[in-house]
Design an enzyme around this catalytic site. Sequence first.
Site, PDB file in Angstrom:
ATOM      1  N   GLY A  18      40.969  38.819  37.199  1.00  0.00           N
ATOM      2  CA  GLY A  18      41.351  37.778  38.145  1.00  0.00           C
ATOM      3  C   GLY A  18      42.049  38.330  39.367  1.00  0.00           C
ATOM      4  O   GLY A  18      41.749  37.945  40.513  1.00  0.00           O
ATOM      5  N   CYS A  46      40.195  42.957  29.945  1.00  0.00           N
ATOM      6  CA  CYS A  46      38.742  42.938  29.743  1.00  0.00           C
ATOM      7  C   CYS A  46      38.168  44.341  29.684  1.00  0.00           C
ATOM      8  O   CYS A  46      37.393  44.674  28.788  1.00  0.00           O
ATOM      9  CB  CYS A  46      38.077  42.143  30.858  1.00  0.00           C
ATOM     10  SG  CYS A  46      36.275  42.176  30.773  1.00  0.00           S
ATOM     11  N   CYS A  51      36.674  42.540  26.646  1.00  0.00           N
ATOM     12  CA  CYS A  51      35.220  42.330  26.701  1.00  0.00           C
ATOM     13  C   CYS A  51      34.399  43.604  26.605  1.00  0.00           C
ATOM     14  O   CYS A  51      33.431  43.682  25.846  1.00  0.00           O
ATOM     15  CB  CYS A  51      34.831  41.628  28.006  1.00  0.00           C
ATOM     16  SG  CYS A  51      36.008  40.444  28.646  1.00  0.00           S
ATOM     17  N   LYS A  54      34.814  45.651  23.322  1.00  0.00           N
ATOM     18  CA  LYS A  54      34.329  44.742  22.264  1.00  0.00           C
ATOM     19  C   LYS A  54      32.808  44.701  22.238  1.00  0.00           C
ATOM     20  O   LYS A  54      32.178  44.850  21.185  1.00  0.00           O
ATOM     21  CB  LYS A  54      34.912  43.349  22.505  1.00  0.00           C
ATOM     22  CG  LYS A  54      34.517  42.266  21.485  1.00  0.00           C
ATOM     23  CD  LYS A  54      33.264  41.513  21.848  1.00  0.00           C
ATOM     24  CE  LYS A  54      33.273  40.843  23.186  1.00  0.00           C
ATOM     25  NZ  LYS A  54      34.111  39.678  23.262  1.00  0.00           N
ATOM     26  N   GLY A 150      47.608  37.722  33.283  1.00  0.00           N
ATOM     27  CA  GLY A 150      46.860  37.610  32.040  1.00  0.00           C
ATOM     28  C   GLY A 150      47.688  37.154  30.852  1.00  0.00           C
ATOM     29  O   GLY A 150      48.641  36.382  30.980  1.00  0.00           O
ATOM     30  N   SER A 151      47.332  37.667  29.676  1.00  0.00           N
ATOM     31  CA  SER A 151      47.982  37.254  28.433  1.00  0.00           C
ATOM     32  C   SER A 151      48.099  38.464  27.516  1.00  0.00           C
ATOM     33  O   SER A 151      47.552  39.533  27.777  1.00  0.00           O
ATOM     34  CB  SER A 151      47.179  36.149  27.750  1.00  0.00           C
ATOM     35  OG  SER A 151      45.870  36.608  27.426  1.00  0.00           O
ATOM     36  N   TYR A 188      37.785  33.404  18.706  1.00  0.00           N
ATOM     37  CA  TYR A 188      36.862  34.445  19.171  1.00  0.00           C
ATOM     38  C   TYR A 188      37.184  35.811  18.560  1.00  0.00           C
ATOM     39  O   TYR A 188      36.307  36.482  18.016  1.00  0.00           O
ATOM     40  CB  TYR A 188      36.991  34.618  20.692  1.00  0.00           C
ATOM     41  CG  TYR A 188      36.307  33.634  21.580  1.00  0.00           C
ATOM     42  CD1 TYR A 188      35.117  33.963  22.228  1.00  0.00           C
ATOM     43  CD2 TYR A 188      36.865  32.393  21.848  1.00  0.00           C
ATOM     44  CE1 TYR A 188      34.501  33.092  23.101  1.00  0.00           C
ATOM     45  CE2 TYR A 188      36.254  31.503  22.717  1.00  0.00           C
ATOM     46  CZ  TYR A 188      35.067  31.850  23.347  1.00  0.00           C
ATOM     47  OH  TYR A 188      34.463  30.978  24.209  1.00  0.00           O
ATOM     48  N   VAL A 191      36.832  36.338  14.669  1.00  0.00           N
ATOM     49  CA  VAL A 191      35.436  36.175  14.247  1.00  0.00           C
ATOM     50  C   VAL A 191      34.574  37.333  14.740  1.00  0.00           C
ATOM     51  O   VAL A 191      33.748  37.880  13.995  1.00  0.00           O
ATOM     52  CB  VAL A 191      34.887  34.821  14.747  1.00  0.00           C
ATOM     53  CG1 VAL A 191      33.379  34.725  14.543  1.00  0.00           C
ATOM     54  CG2 VAL A 191      35.591  33.669  14.021  1.00  0.00           C
ATOM     55  N   GLU A 192      34.760  37.730  15.991  1.00  0.00           N
ATOM     56  CA  GLU A 192      33.952  38.821  16.540  1.00  0.00           C
ATOM     57  C   GLU A 192      34.243  40.151  15.844  1.00  0.00           C
ATOM     58  O   GLU A 192      33.328  40.863  15.421  1.00  0.00           O
ATOM     59  CB  GLU A 192      34.199  38.947  18.040  1.00  0.00           C
ATOM     60  CG  GLU A 192      33.610  37.783  18.839  1.00  0.00           C
ATOM     61  CD  GLU A 192      33.860  37.890  20.330  1.00  0.00           C
ATOM     62  OE1 GLU A 192      33.061  37.344  21.106  1.00  0.00           O
ATOM     63  OE2 GLU A 192      34.878  38.521  20.729  1.00  0.00           O
ATOM     64  N   ARG A 215      37.023  26.426  15.635  1.00  0.00           N
ATOM     65  CA  ARG A 215      37.198  24.984  15.501  1.00  0.00           C
ATOM     66  C   ARG A 215      37.131  24.210  16.822  1.00  0.00           C
ATOM     67  O   ARG A 215      37.041  22.987  16.805  1.00  0.00           O
ATOM     68  CB  ARG A 215      38.509  24.686  14.771  1.00  0.00           C
ATOM     69  CG  ARG A 215      38.473  25.094  13.300  1.00  0.00           C
ATOM     70  CD  ARG A 215      39.671  24.572  12.536  1.00  0.00           C
ATOM     71  NE  ARG A 215      40.908  25.138  13.004  1.00  0.00           N
ATOM     72  CZ  ARG A 215      41.425  26.283  12.571  1.00  0.00           C
ATOM     73  NH1 ARG A 215      40.773  26.994  11.666  1.00  0.00           N
ATOM     74  NH2 ARG A 215      42.567  26.726  13.025  1.00  0.00           N
ATOM     75  N   ASP A 324      44.278  33.874  32.560  1.00  0.00           N
ATOM     76  CA  ASP A 324      44.876  33.554  31.267  1.00  0.00           C
ATOM     77  C   ASP A 324      46.325  33.105  31.360  1.00  0.00           C
ATOM     78  O   ASP A 324      46.810  32.369  30.495  1.00  0.00           O
ATOM     79  CB  ASP A 324      44.802  34.768  30.335  1.00  0.00           C
ATOM     80  CG  ASP A 324      43.392  35.049  29.846  1.00  0.00           C
ATOM     81  OD1 ASP A 324      42.447  34.423  30.356  1.00  0.00           O
ATOM     82  OD2 ASP A 324      43.229  35.912  28.964  1.00  0.00           O
ATOM     83  N   HIS A 466       6.334  31.719  25.124  1.00  0.00           N
ATOM     84  CA  HIS A 466       5.986  31.902  23.714  1.00  0.00           C
ATOM     85  C   HIS A 466       5.571  33.340  23.458  1.00  0.00           C
ATOM     86  O   HIS A 466       4.898  33.950  24.287  1.00  0.00           O
ATOM     87  CB  HIS A 466       4.829  30.963  23.357  1.00  0.00           C
ATOM     88  CG  HIS A 466       4.438  31.015  21.918  1.00  0.00           C
ATOM     89  ND1 HIS A 466       5.220  30.479  20.919  1.00  0.00           N
ATOM     90  CD2 HIS A 466       3.356  31.566  21.313  1.00  0.00           C
ATOM     91  CE1 HIS A 466       4.623  30.681  19.748  1.00  0.00           C
ATOM     92  NE2 HIS A 466       3.489  31.346  19.966  1.00  0.00           N
ATOM     93  N   GLU A 471      12.186  28.960  23.558  1.00  0.00           N
ATOM     94  CA  GLU A 471      11.226  27.895  23.865  1.00  0.00           C
ATOM     95  C   GLU A 471      11.567  26.596  23.128  1.00  0.00           C
ATOM     96  O   GLU A 471      11.193  25.509  23.567  1.00  0.00           O
ATOM     97  CB  GLU A 471       9.807  28.336  23.523  1.00  0.00           C
ATOM     98  CG  GLU A 471       9.522  28.515  22.041  1.00  0.00           C
ATOM     99  CD  GLU A 471       8.092  28.983  21.791  1.00  0.00           C
ATOM    100  OE1 GLU A 471       7.151  28.217  22.077  1.00  0.00           O
ATOM    101  OE2 GLU A 471       7.923  30.114  21.303  1.00  0.00           O
TER     102      GLU A 471
END
Length: 477
Positions: A18, A46, A51, A54, A150-151, A188, A191-192, A215, A324, A466, A471
């Site tokens: 940012g 990031c 990001c 990761k 940020g955070s 995030y 789980v990632e 959630r 953030d 296809h 699709e």
Amino acid sequence: MAPVTKQYDYIVIGGGSGGSGAARRASGWYGAKTCIIDAGVSGGCCVNVGCVPKKMTWNFASIAEAMKAGKHYGYSFGDGNSFDFKSFVEKRDARIKVLNGAYENNWAKEGIELIHGTATFVGEHEMEVTPKDGSEPFRITAPHITIATGSFPTKPAGIKGSEYGITSDEYFLIKHLPKKMVFVGAGYIAVELAGVMNAIGVETHLFIRGNTFLRKFDPMIQDTLTKHYEDLGIHVHRNHPGIKEVIQLQAATDASDPRDKQLKLIMNDGTEMITNELLWGIGRGAETRGLGLDKIPIELDKTGHIVVDKYQNTSVPGIYALGDVTGQVELTPVAIAAGRQLGNRLFGPPELKDSHLDYDRIPSVVFSHPEVGTTGLTEPQAIERYGKDKIKVYHTKFSAMYYDVFPPEEKKKEPTEFKLVCLLPNEEVIGLHILGKGCDEMLQGFGVAVKMGATKKDFDSCVAIHPTSAEELVTMR
């Protein structure tokens, strides 16, 4: 008192996504005399612990998954497959160093002065800077100051021994894989990273307070992905009672090598577990520490985030905040876009004086296994906002063609699932939720369509490509 040594048009606090976006737009496009004050490593979260590493680690794990799939396609990799995680991490770190330099080179090319240090408000438009090199503090001033700090990842304050666990920051120090690892959290990050570790052979446990994770996502995503993680062999501890205490039985001699680390987790229900590593993925806090915000009349919300309006204005004229630290859609591209729009408004031509970021229908991806993409409203959100009689939902679930050569019992465990949430009467697509292999790349184009207000009829009018999973989004009935 440190003297005022420099006057700028624009001070940006924070050298992450940012802050970089804000400074480069102001200086590179409009010639504003700009400085960035950065206390960390250039590029922010990031680039360094978010990001970029990761996604690179997710790619590493995806190769392991592809090799497992290879046997169904007739490939043979010999007796047991091996990999060198340490070598990969070193290559990943080397790439990040290149990006650190690229950030600094771009700032220099665009006339931005980089100050390595910390900054504290001593007045509404005056800051005291403490350089990282140990030289004397000095003061700077500007009519426009943006906070883009940020955070930071948090650990639970109320759990004894929580300090023995790590956060996502320390995760990227690991060069030698533990045999067993516990993740706490349902967002995030947990789980990632749990998905990555499981894919590369670590015994992985995921503690979640509810019955599903992610959630804030559509129930379709929650239900299908939580079940699939269990099918993959991840130990998902649903409705977990929580950890009461963490006891360190044996410390790691090196932060990069948790193989010998031993932690005992004592749960609130009295059960216990031994693990090599524990990662807290319970949330992030606004990085306002040390900024001296108590010295200016700036408004914070109850979670400690800086309150801003749609133009990124804080309660103090001439001071702005984005990314953030504001708690608004905590994604890297959002912070970049907000910074650029702010630069347009502050320093651009008159026709850009109303520039601001539209936070509606922002696409985002979870690099889970498989990937998740989402934009717009979930089905419950749409019903709450417009009423159930105004919403029409299209839904499909299938196994992607990639899994056609898998045994039937394995193929059926590999879901691809899509949902369109449409607003009547013209069936504008106000929510799009996709889960499955390739959904990370798939979402960007559909994100444009949803942002433009496309209808189901518009989707139907697009000729399908296809054979692809995508699709199905333009052929749903």
